[in-house]
Design an enzyme around this catalytic site. Sequence first.
Site: not given
Length: 424
Positions: A68, A113-115
């Site tokens: 995201v 962001a982050k995953g």
Amino acid sequence: MAYLEPAPIKDKENPFDSMMSRFDIAAKLLGISDEIYNILKTPARQVIVGIPVTMDNGKIQVFEGYRVIHSNILGPAKGGIRFAPDVHIDEVRALAAWMTWKCAVVDIPYGGAKGGITCNPREMSEGELERLVRGYTSAMLSVIGPDKDIPAPDMGSGPREMAWMMDEFSKAHGMTIPAVVTGKPLVLGGSLGRVEATGRGVMVCALAGMERLHINPYKATCAVQGFGNVGSYAAKLLNERGVSILAISDMSGGYYNDKGIDIDKAMAYSQANKGSLEGFDGAEKITNEDLLTMKADVLVPAAKEDVIDENIARKLQAKLIVEGANGPTSHKADPIINEKGVLAVPDILANAGGVTVSYFEWVQNRLGYKWTAERISRRTDRIMKESFDRVYQASIDYNVPMRIAAYIVAIDKVAKTYQFRGGY
Ligand code: NAD
């Protein structure tokens, strides 16, 4: 105002909800328009991929992967990848927004962001993990990139996974591109100073806070909750600057010594004891609650979220709290802490030393040059000190606690940048 509802989250009382409640206060104080508010709340891009992996037993298992990008207004997005069985897109979305504010508050040119990958890394062989990481990278080739979105390790991942990602991305582009991820092993372009970076930022914020409160570090006392990466280095670096660390703690409980804990000895002990202080003999045993509420000038919560609740806040004796952990103070505890006149340096400022040195890693990779540890420390200290001063000044200008001031600084920066860049 017609504000967008925050993304649905599994647990109502989670730290992200706490964070959003403070975000809302800051946004209202800043008087930003509904339009901008909605832009800042809505993720720019959300990607879900299926990753088929041939397991060691020959069977194919499909994993789900997320990325995201909450915001790329300030620059390429930045944020870790969480490897956990229960990782969920809602959580990833929340953590991505958190990264946007953290990067903005320390004024580094990144969005957030982050995953996430739904897997249990502890139950997978090295080969299975490598295939999973390469599969994730391949599926995200159009999302990530040194000018677009730069992943890093998070829970369940580390330098080894970043090395595989960097290699897979580089192969797909026919050239070595180290700046696509940070948190790499040193030999692959990782940065000196990354290990202690977050603790270092905590130390800088603690010293700056003490200065504002006219506390002499050489006469100051401190309690540190959590003795992992952040807590142990924060304790060590503060101790080197004269602060007496009266208590430390980890999962095994708290350890107190009224003459001050020997931090080097505690670090060596914990390292030799699989990361646990259990049996450490340089102190007497106390509970984690004792540690949080003990008489010490500075409290550094550096373990987990929501440890300072209303009950602890009422008993708190520290004059300064420096949040090494993410979300250690529940939002219901905020008013109690403020009423007591305690200075609380919030997580999005206090623990941003880590992302700052990640930024330095990316800068060095792009320069094709390695900075010395001394240069990295000096620049980290400068960024952290300037950020502290900026947030402290905003807290005076808006007459709000530093926590709200940090969101004001971050939201203001992203909103102004958006307005200059313009939309459709
Ligand atoms: P870590 O796993 O290295 O250490 C966590 C420590 O907390 C361990 O000593 C553990 O025993 C202790 N702990 C866990 N539960 C506890 C409890 N209930 N009571 C007392 N101690 C407890 O983790 P870390 O990297 O040091 O991260 C700590 C916090 O800082 C987390 O909230 C993390 O999200 C945040 N953070 C870390 C970084 C980083 O660069 N490592 C950056 C920003 C924020």
